[in-house]
Write an enzyme that holds these catalytic residues in place. Structure first.
Site, PDB file in Angstrom:
ATOM      1  N   LYS A 104       1.048  -1.291  -0.108  1.00 42.28           N
ATOM      2  CA  LYS A 104      -0.040  -0.115   0.046  1.00 42.28           C
ATOM      3  C   LYS A 104       0.978   1.249  -0.065  1.00 42.28           C
ATOM      4  O   LYS A 104       1.434   1.851   0.728  1.00 42.28           O
ATOM      5  CB  LYS A 104      -1.004  -0.225   1.081  1.00 42.28           C
ATOM      6  CG  LYS A 104      -2.077   0.784   0.893  1.00 42.28           C
ATOM      7  CD  LYS A 104      -2.156   2.332   0.780  1.00 42.28           C
ATOM      8  CE  LYS A 104      -1.730   3.061   2.060  1.00 42.28           C
ATOM      9  NZ  LYS A 104      -1.759   4.322   1.624  1.00 42.28           N
TER      10      LYS A 104
ATOM     11  N   CYS B  54      13.589  10.173   7.345  1.00 46.45           N
ATOM     12  CA  CYS B  54      13.317   9.642   8.645  1.00 46.45           C
ATOM     13  C   CYS B  54      14.612   9.694   9.554  1.00 46.45           C
ATOM     14  O   CYS B  54      14.680  10.058  10.650  1.00 46.45           O
ATOM     15  CB  CYS B  54      12.922   8.122   8.563  1.00 46.45           C
ATOM     16  SG  CYS B  54      14.129   7.131   7.324  1.00 46.45           S
TER      17      CYS B  54
ATOM     18  N   GLU C 204       9.801  15.731  15.811  1.00 43.45           N
ATOM     19  CA  GLU C 204      10.316  15.577  14.679  1.00 43.45           C
ATOM     20  C   GLU C 204       9.646  16.796  13.845  1.00 43.45           C
ATOM     21  O   GLU C 204       8.551  17.289  13.735  1.00 43.45           O
ATOM     22  CB  GLU C 204       9.752  14.312  13.801  1.00 43.45           C
ATOM     23  CG  GLU C 204      10.608  14.028  12.619  1.00 43.45           C
ATOM     24  CD  GLU C 204       9.903  12.435  12.015  1.00 43.45           C
ATOM     25  OE1 GLU C 204       8.814  12.074  12.186  1.00 43.45           O
ATOM     26  OE2 GLU C 204      11.072  11.733  11.472  1.00 43.45           O
TER      27      GLU C 204
HETATM   28  P1  NAI Z   1       1.463   8.698   7.907  1.00 39.77           P
HETATM   29  O1  NAI Z   1       2.077   7.854   9.044  1.00 39.77           O
HETATM   30  O2  NAI Z   1       0.113   8.945   8.060  1.00 39.77           O
HETATM   31  O3  NAI Z   1       1.424   7.912   6.550  1.00 39.77           O
HETATM   32  C1  NAI Z   1       2.431   6.945   6.287  1.00 39.77           C
HETATM   33  C2  NAI Z   1       1.746   5.835   5.365  1.00 39.77           C
HETATM   34  O4  NAI Z   1       0.594   5.279   6.268  1.00 39.77           O
HETATM   35  C3  NAI Z   1       1.026   6.156   4.195  1.00 39.77           C
HETATM   36  O5  NAI Z   1       0.873   5.117   3.176  1.00 39.77           O
HETATM   37  C4  NAI Z   1      -0.456   6.303   4.624  1.00 39.77           C
HETATM   38  O6  NAI Z   1      -1.468   6.219   3.754  1.00 39.77           O
HETATM   39  C5  NAI Z   1      -0.409   5.121   5.802  1.00 39.77           C
HETATM   40  N1  NAI Z   1      -1.531   5.256   6.747  1.00 39.77           N
HETATM   41  C6  NAI Z   1      -2.085   6.488   7.422  1.00 39.77           C
HETATM   42  N2  NAI Z   1      -2.994   6.192   8.303  1.00 39.77           N
HETATM   43  C7  NAI Z   1      -3.239   4.800   8.198  1.00 39.77           C
HETATM   44  C8  NAI Z   1      -4.049   4.115   8.980  1.00 39.77           C
HETATM   45  N3  NAI Z   1      -4.617   4.596   9.904  1.00 39.77           N
HETATM   46  N4  NAI Z   1      -3.661   2.762   8.814  1.00 39.77           N
HETATM   47  C9  NAI Z   1      -2.960   2.290   8.007  1.00 39.77           C
HETATM   48  N5  NAI Z   1      -1.968   2.869   7.273  1.00 39.77           N
HETATM   49  C10 NAI Z   1      -2.098   4.222   7.196  1.00 39.77           C
HETATM   50  O7  NAI Z   1       2.314   9.868   7.882  1.00 39.77           O
HETATM   51  P2  NAI Z   1       1.832  11.342   6.918  1.00 39.77           P
HETATM   52  O8  NAI Z   1       0.497  11.924   7.555  1.00 39.77           O
HETATM   53  O9  NAI Z   1       2.190  11.199   5.674  1.00 39.77           O
HETATM   54  O10 NAI Z   1       3.125  12.321   7.699  1.00 39.77           O
HETATM   55  C11 NAI Z   1       2.829  13.021   8.990  1.00 39.77           C
HETATM   56  C12 NAI Z   1       4.326  12.698   9.582  1.00 39.77           C
HETATM   57  O11 NAI Z   1       4.733  11.285   9.671  1.00 39.77           O
HETATM   58  C13 NAI Z   1       5.683  13.449   9.040  1.00 39.77           C
HETATM   59  O12 NAI Z   1       5.404  14.838   9.285  1.00 39.77           O
HETATM   60  C14 NAI Z   1       6.684  12.891   9.600  1.00 39.77           C
HETATM   61  O13 NAI Z   1       7.007  13.468  10.992  1.00 39.77           O
HETATM   62  C15 NAI Z   1       6.341  11.352   9.866  1.00 39.77           C
HETATM   63  N6  NAI Z   1       6.615  10.465   8.671  1.00 39.77           N
HETATM   64  C16 NAI Z   1       7.683   9.948   8.875  1.00 39.77           C
HETATM   65  C17 NAI Z   1       8.233   9.086   7.726  1.00 39.77           C
HETATM   66  C18 NAI Z   1       9.594   8.397   7.915  1.00 39.77           C
HETATM   67  O14 NAI Z   1      10.023   7.968   6.980  1.00 39.77           O
HETATM   68  N7  NAI Z   1       9.770   7.873   9.162  1.00 39.77           N
HETATM   69  C19 NAI Z   1       7.618   8.969   6.644  1.00 39.77           C
HETATM   70  C20 NAI Z   1       6.290   9.842   6.447  1.00 39.77           C
HETATM   71  C21 NAI Z   1       6.037  10.420   7.356  1.00 39.77           C
END
Ligand code: NAI
Ligand code: MG
Length: 479
Positions: free
Chosen positions: A175, A284, A381
């Protein structure tokens, strides 16, 4: 740049099909909509899981490890042959400068190469035991693995996660993020061209709360790998817990670089800054905290500020130092964080180029000096092009600040003192420690993952194969 496939399709059981509804495709460099992508639903995830189960019961499940490796090797070759196309797509989709997208395409190929070679090299053991027994272990795939990946490095994160899972013989349901799924779809086409059997990899783009939640809570999934935010990571672990399924979580961090009084600053400087602004800080393992011995604090702030002043921000395809951030929402979050900066703490700001499209999601890179280690800007972050610089007095003080957040993903140490290098490597709470470098050029060979709120489990390197497999012990009593 034109796509050679329809981005409104999902890949299920070797077939590409349209979903009933779509989501808008937004260009972060302009803010304009330029297409639509699929909006997968729980029913699509059900079909994808069923297709993965069928693949495991078919040729994919019976394929020798070295043949899985050959397919991965072919995928890697096709990726390299199409690297420029993939980079153009990724740059536009994510808003990242082309040079970064090119590096990401090559990294995705490297994951395929690495796991191609590793596929037939993870072995079990024989265990000395009681008279009359022969005991050995088998490394087996989990079965159906779920992969939920973010938008910041789609190619790299897909490569490390799906590459290792396929090498071990799992059947994957991927996904990708709703903000950037185009290279994942391209990967699906490439994998088919390389001969990956139908159902071994299924790809269902969609919203996190729809397709993502359906996947992480699906009773047919045997392992979930997730990279993204702490909040969603906790939801995914909870969903998997209801099915008693293991998870790998990679949730970002607040990674420090420690600059000691004897650091070689000429060598350190490019790393200090690049690690904070690469991919507009949406990394990250971004180094968002620079801890500096007080004797060199002013010098480091000055030299970093000088670099920041020269940074140029603009559209992805202009290939400047920094592109836009992924969305208007992320820009708001970042600017909201930066608004918390204490008066007088802004040491430098970079420039958004004058001809950057007005609708793009640009954030000027910001260097903040002398921030209290307890301040939110030094604890949370930011996920944008911003770094805080914090002074320390001695080694113990440096370790206390470095380890003083909820995270622990990576850390960097700049010192010429060999004993201190070793001591710091042991004392820092992190999944990777870099000595006199930062990031180790992204090495696909190097196990990666966090402690604390940075998550658990390891991806990358040979270690990932343990995570994507399960150990079976066979004890035969033959007298
Ligand atoms: P997110 O954690 O919401 O999204 C990441 C993935 O999780 C996407 O594919 C999204 O569709 C999926 N997702 C979202 N809600 C879900 C749920 N309830 N169940 C299953 N999958 C779900 O991150 P978002 O909103 O894009 O970014 C928010 C913050 O997260 C950023 O500001 C950053 O701090 C952090 N982040 C960290 C990342 C890393 O590389 N560790 C990557 C992206 C975001
Ligand atoms: Mg989210």
């Amino acid at each position: 740049m034109t796509l050679w496939y329809d981005p409104r399709e999902v890949l299920i059981g070797g077939d590409w099909c349209r979903t009933a509804e779509t989501l808008p495709l937004e260009d972060p460099s302009t803010g304009a909509l330029w297409g639509e992508i699929a909006r997968g639903q729980a029913s699509d995830i059900d079909a994808a899981v069923a297709a993965a189960e069928a693949a495991l019961a078919g040729p994919w499940g019976r394929m020798p490890a070295f043949e899985r490796g050959r397919i991965l090797a072919r995928i890697g070759q096709i990726i390299l042959a199409r690297a420029e196309d993939l980079a153009q797509i990724e740059a536009r989709d994510v808003g990242k400068p082309l040079k970064q997208a090119r590096a990401d395409a090559v990294a995705m190929a490297r994951y395929m190469e690495f796991y191609a070679g590793a596929a037939d090299k993870l072995m079990g053991e024989t265990i000395p035991f009681l008279e009359g027994y022969t005991v050995y272990t088998l490394r087996e795939p989990h079965g159906v693995t779920g992969h939920i990946i973010p938008w910041n490095y789609p190619m790299q994160i897909l490569g490390r996660s799906v590459g290792a899972a396929l090498a071990m013989g799992n059947a994957c349901v991927l996904k990708p993020a709703e903000e950037a799924c185009l290279t994942a779809l391209a990967f699906g086409r490439i994998a088919q061209e390389a001969g990956l059997p139908a159902g071994a990899l299924n790809i269902v783009p969609g919203l996190g709360e729809e397709a993502g939640a359906a996947l992480s809570g699906h009773p047919g999934i045997h392992h979930v790998s997730f990279t993204g935010s702490v909040g969603v990571g906790a939801m995914i672990q909870a969903a998997a817990a209801r099915n008693i399924v293991p998870v790998t979580l990679e949730l970002g961090g607040k990674s420090p670089q420690l600059v000691f009084e004897d650091a070689d600053l000429d060598r350190a400087l490019p790393f200090l800054v690049n690690a904070g602004i690469q991919n507009a800080g949406q990394t990250c393992s971004a180094s968002s905290r620079i801890l500096v011995h007080r004797s060199r604090f002013a010098e480091v702030v000055d030299r970093m500020a000088h670099r920041y002043a020269g940074l140029r921000v603009g559209p992805a395809l202009a290939d400047l130092d920094i592109g836009p951030v992924i969305s208007a929402r992320q820009r708001e979050i970042i600017e909201g964080m930066l608004a918390l900066a204490p008066a007088g703490s802004v040491a430098a700001r970079g420039q958004v180029v004058a001809d950057a499209p007005a609708g793009g999601f640009y954030v000027a890179p910001t260097l903040l000096a002398d921030i209290d280690p307890a301040h939110r800007l030094a604890q949370d972050e930011i996920f944008g092009p911003a770094q805080v610089v914090i002074p320390f007095d001695d080694d113990d003080h440096a370790v206390a600040i470095a380890n003083g957040t909820a995270f622990g993903l990576v850390a960097g140490v700049w010192t010429e003192n060999g004993g201190r290098q070793m001591r710091m490597a042991k004392r820092l709470r992190a999944g990777q420690v870099f000595v006199n470098n930062y990031g180790a050029a992204g090495g696909v060979e190097l196990p990666f993952g966090g402690v604390g709120k940075s998550g658990h489990g390891r991806e990358k390197g040979f270690e990932a194969l343990y995570g994507f497999s399960v150990l079976k012990t066979v004890a035969a009593l033959h007298g």
